[in-house]
Design a protein around this motif. Structure first.
Motif, PDB file in Angstrom:
ATOM      1  N   LEU A  32       0.859  -1.179   0.000  1.00 38.67           N
ATOM      2  CA  LEU A  32       0.000   0.000   0.000  1.00 38.67           C
ATOM      3  C   LEU A  32       0.896   1.231   0.000  1.00 38.67           C
ATOM      4  CD1 LEU A  32      -2.806   1.327   0.207  1.00 38.67           C
ATOM      5  CD2 LEU A  32      -2.680   1.011   2.698  1.00 38.67           C
ATOM      6  N   ILE A  33       0.886   1.983  -1.101  1.00 38.01           N
ATOM      7  CA  ILE A  33       1.815   3.097  -1.247  1.00 38.01           C
ATOM      8  C   ILE A  33       1.054   4.391  -1.504  1.00 38.01           C
ATOM      9  CG2 ILE A  33       3.584   1.543  -2.163  1.00 38.01           C
ATOM     10  CD1 ILE A  33       3.025   2.798  -4.925  1.00 38.01           C
ATOM     11  N   LYS A  40      -2.655   6.252   4.137  1.00 37.12           N
ATOM     12  CA  LYS A  40      -2.316   4.814   4.166  1.00 37.12           C
ATOM     13  C   LYS A  40      -2.529   4.223   5.565  1.00 37.12           C
ATOM     14  CE  LYS A  40       1.883   5.639   2.725  1.00 37.12           C
ATOM     15  NZ  LYS A  40       1.812   7.090   2.639  1.00 37.12           N
ATOM     16  N   THR A  41      -1.942   4.871   6.570  1.00 33.91           N
ATOM     17  CA  THR A  41      -2.110   4.388   7.949  1.00 33.91           C
ATOM     18  C   THR A  41      -3.566   4.481   8.374  1.00 33.91           C
ATOM     19  OG1 THR A  41       0.158   4.984   8.563  1.00 33.91           O
ATOM     20  CG2 THR A  41      -1.453   4.808  10.342  1.00 33.91           C
ATOM     21  N   ASP A 183       2.472  -1.729   9.151  1.00 31.17           N
ATOM     22  CA  ASP A 183       2.713  -0.317   8.890  1.00 31.17           C
ATOM     23  C   ASP A 183       4.196  -0.028   9.127  1.00 31.17           C
ATOM     24  OD1 ASP A 183       2.503   2.354   8.411  1.00 31.17           O
ATOM     25  OD2 ASP A 183       1.103   2.797  10.036  1.00 31.17           O
ATOM     26  N   GLU A 184       4.935   0.150   8.048  1.00 33.01           N
ATOM     27  CA  GLU A 184       6.385   0.419   8.082  1.00 33.01           C
ATOM     28  C   GLU A 184       7.133  -0.620   8.930  1.00 33.01           C
ATOM     29  OE1 GLU A 184       7.725   2.315   6.125  1.00 33.01           O
ATOM     30  OE2 GLU A 184       6.464   4.027   5.661  1.00 33.01           O
ATOM     31  N   VAL A 211       2.512  -1.272   4.356  1.00 32.34           N
ATOM     32  CA  VAL A 211       2.845   0.129   4.084  1.00 32.34           C
ATOM     33  C   VAL A 211       4.346   0.258   4.295  1.00 32.34           C
ATOM     34  CG1 VAL A 211       2.548   2.520   4.807  1.00 32.34           C
ATOM     35  CG2 VAL A 211       0.584   0.974   4.806  1.00 32.34           C
ATOM     36  N   SER A 212       5.077   0.618   3.245  1.00 33.02           N
ATOM     37  CA  SER A 212       6.530   0.686   3.362  1.00 33.02           C
ATOM     38  C   SER A 212       7.091   1.657   2.337  1.00 33.02           C
ATOM     39  CB  SER A 212       7.148  -0.697   3.146  1.00 33.02           C
ATOM     40  OG  SER A 212       8.560  -0.635   3.196  1.00 33.02           O
ATOM     41  N   ASP A 472       8.840   9.031   2.815  1.00 37.76           N
ATOM     42  CA  ASP A 472       8.157   8.169   1.861  1.00 37.76           C
ATOM     43  C   ASP A 472       9.059   7.948   0.654  1.00 37.76           C
ATOM     44  OD1 ASP A 472       8.020  10.559   0.451  1.00 37.76           O
ATOM     45  OD2 ASP A 472       5.909  10.887   0.851  1.00 37.76           O
TER      46      ASP A 472
END
Length: 637
Positions: A32-33, A40-41, A183-184, A211-212, A472
């Motif tokens: 998810l970008i 995203k979060t 998430d990250e 999410v990364s 990001d």
């Protein structure tokens, strides 16, 4: 698995999502970008129910198990060991273990059939849930995430935030959920742990949403990209590299459609304007006006790829030797970090300092930057060297009441406002953004401000400690462009392999408490290591100290070493055989523990249980011995 239909989520007057749609299917591994601030979060929080949609639905199966890693988990506190905290994932197994212990205690005085039957039922369920292996599984995952056996017995409260986040990740992985929301996840991991996590997620059977900002990580793990953009969720069937290619094609088509439509609109407008005043053409004009109003407009392609076109300058050139380290030793109480090691940073070097956490990367960086004086040996800065040091704690040094432009003006007074605004534009602060107060910025925005400050300093030597944290993908690309244009010298610590691969011309790493160097790019270093030390990480490889790296590695001919190698291999085979024997005996013992004749006899059950624990202990010692032997064999060639 999870269906998102016509999702709208508003924050105040702003719609973060506007009738967005996305279906997550079993087995999907999705990245998810999107730019910072696109939600995203927030979307992950909507999925787990922390937030409620303004409208639309998020539906999923009732029995679906979700594992959610988020930055809020940093607030989790415990005085228990991290192994215990990780094992909290096995809620039912832990409950059964407690009940079995209680029943065994009761069985010492009460031999009733009821107690025996209850114990049998609990043990059967415990075995069915693989309860006898949960400690091993927890140990295995914690080890993969960088925790030693000793670390696993330490209290969670003793660890820093980054290490606590690893424990939370381990606990979530141990829950074996149907879908992982991460998430990250690489934010607090070093390179060896990132590689381990890649392998784990590649083999994970469930669905994953990540999410990364680590594009290499996404390329290796995901098979789908979903981009959050303008309130919509746009799907691409491939990894991140495929997404870039596919997006470029889509945008080219969209751009051509936009241009063609704009040309048609202008033609229609000219026609309308020409005949507007003629009564005989009024019907035709009205028809054309209505057709234009009904036309579904094609949007122009956004330019989300700004380029750095500012020349980062400094007033004086450094000498040939930027930093010289001689006979450096550094240790903390009971922990040696560096021992009698030498290194030289020369003008024009672009050095990536890599390795596992705890190897001393940040310590070495502080010594290089003259921020740490508590060491023995000599650290000498060269002629005309002016440096700036970027680290995450410098975000706290930003003046919260300053505007962004004001912060840069106070730091770099020699630059004109036009120059500073040009730099801010490169770092995605355009127009009135330059007048935002520092206090209202997100973590990623503060990082960009701090990086802009570092690059506007009149410095010919940059020392950068984890500059990509909170950035990001778009911001990482900007940093890469800036560092590639920088004509001075720098050394950078980062776990972002894409950044390292694009900016470094030398690799430093710490091994055996010595600074070692590979004279090439990160990708070349990885290839060199994989050929030289198959099935090992860079931290296990044996390279020569700085400036003495051999161009060709050959097997030694020394007879003593050959004899030692044969001896080690023979012992390794013996240990492997013993491990196989013990593993077989452990399985037989587990089966014996589940038999009615065993748990009906308290004395026999105690003896079997003690034997089981002894076998596990011996197995662990043998596994550690096997690893040491394997390392010795590799080192001896």
């Amino acid at each position: 698995m999870i269906a998102i239909n016509n999702l709208t989520f508003e924050i105040g007057a702003r719609a973060l999502y506007d009738e967005a749609n996305w279906h997550i299917k079993p087995g999907d591994k999705t990245g998810l970008i999107g730019a910072n601030g696109t939600g995203k979060t927030t979307l992950l929080k909507l999925i787990v129910g922390d937030y409620a949609p303004t409208s639309g639905t998020i539906s999923m199966a009732k029995d679906i198990k979700i594992g959610y890693l988020n930055q809020d988990l940093l607030s989790y506190e415990s005085n228990k060991s991290i192994l215990h905290v990780a094992m909290e994932a096995f809620e039912r197994q832990n409950q059964l273990h407690t009940e079995i212990e209680r029943l065994l205690k009761k069985l010492e005085t009460d031999y009733s059939d009821d107690i025996i039957q209850k114990l049998s039922d609990k043990q059967s369920e415990f075995e069915a849930l693989d309860g006898y292996n949960i400690e091993y599984r927890a140990h295995e995952i914690l080890a993969g995430l960088g925790f030693s056996d000793e670390d696993q017995q330490r209290q969670l409260s003793e660890f820093s935030g980054g290490w606590r986040m690893r424990v939370m990740l381990a606990r979530i992985l141990l829950q074996a959920p149907d879908i992982l929301l991460l998430d990250e996840p690489t934010n607090h991991l070093d390179l060896p742990s990132i590689k381990w996590l890649e392998g784990y997620l590649q083999a994970f059977d469930g669905a994953i949403v990540i999410v990364s900002h680590d594009r290499y990580f996404l390329d290796r793990v995901v098979n789908t990209i979903v981009e959050s953009k303008r309130g919509k969720l746009i799907q691409y069937a491939g990894n991140y590299s495929f997404y870039l290619e596919e997006k470029a094609l889509r945008e080219e088509i969209q751009s051509n459609q936009y241009k063609n439509q704009q040309a048609k609109i202008k033609q229609e407008e000219r026609l309308i304007e020409r005949f507007r005043a003629k009564a005989s053409k009024a019907k035709m004009v009205q028809s054309r006006i209505k057709a234009l109003e009904r036309m579904e407009r094609v949007e122009d392609v956004d330019d989300y790829n700004p380029t750095v076109n500012f020349r980062f300058k400094f007033s004086k050139q450094s000498g040939r030797h930027v930093v010289r380290l001689e006979n450096i030793s550094k240790s903390y109480p009971g922990i040696p970090i560096l021992e009698h090691t030498d290194a030289i940073i020369e003008k024009g070097d672009k050095i990536a300092l890599i390795g596992a956490n705890g190897k001393g990367k940040s310590t070495l960086l502080r010594i290089v930057a003259n921020a740490d004086k508590e060491f023995t040996g000599k650290s000498e800065t060269g002629h005309n060297v002016t440096q700036t040091f970027f680290a995450q704690h410098q975000l706290e040094a930003l003046h919260l009441d300053h505007e962004i432009l004001q912060e840069l003006q106070a730091f770099a007074p020699k630059h004109t406002e036009t120059e500073l605004r040009s730099i801010l534009g490169c770092f995605l602060f355009t127009g009135d953004d330059a007048f935002k107060k520092i206090r209202v910025l997100s973590g990623g925005e503060k990082s960009r401000v701090a990086l802009a400050k570092a690059l506007t300093a009149d410095a010919n030597f940059l020392v950068l400690d984890e500059p990509t944290n909170h950035l990001d993908i778009q911001s990482v690309n900007i940093l890469i462009q800036a560092l590639r244009q920088f004509e001075g010298t720098f050394i950078v610590v980062s776990h972002d392999r894409y950044l390292l691969d694009n900016v470094a011309n030398k690799i430093w790493y710490i091994e055996d408490r010595k600074i070692k160097e590979y004279p090439g790019t990160y990708q070349e270093f990885e290839e060199w290591q994989s050929k030289r030390m198959p099935n090992t990480t860079p931290e296990k490889a044996d390279a020569k100290p700085v400036k003495t790296l051999p161009k060709k590695i050959e097997s030694p001919k020394d007879e003593d070493r050959d004899r030692q190698s044969r001896k080690l291999n023979k012992e390794l085979e013996s240990v492997e055989q013993r491990i196989a024997d013990i593993e077989r005996t452990i399985k037989e013992t587990e089966a014996l523990m589940a038999e009615e004749a065993t748990y009906a006899d308290p004395k026999k059950l105690t003896e079997v249980s003690q034997r089981y624990e002894d076998l596990k202990s011996e197995l662990q010692e043998l596994q550690q011995r096997w690893e040491k032997l394997a390392e010795e064999i590799i080192v001896n060639g």
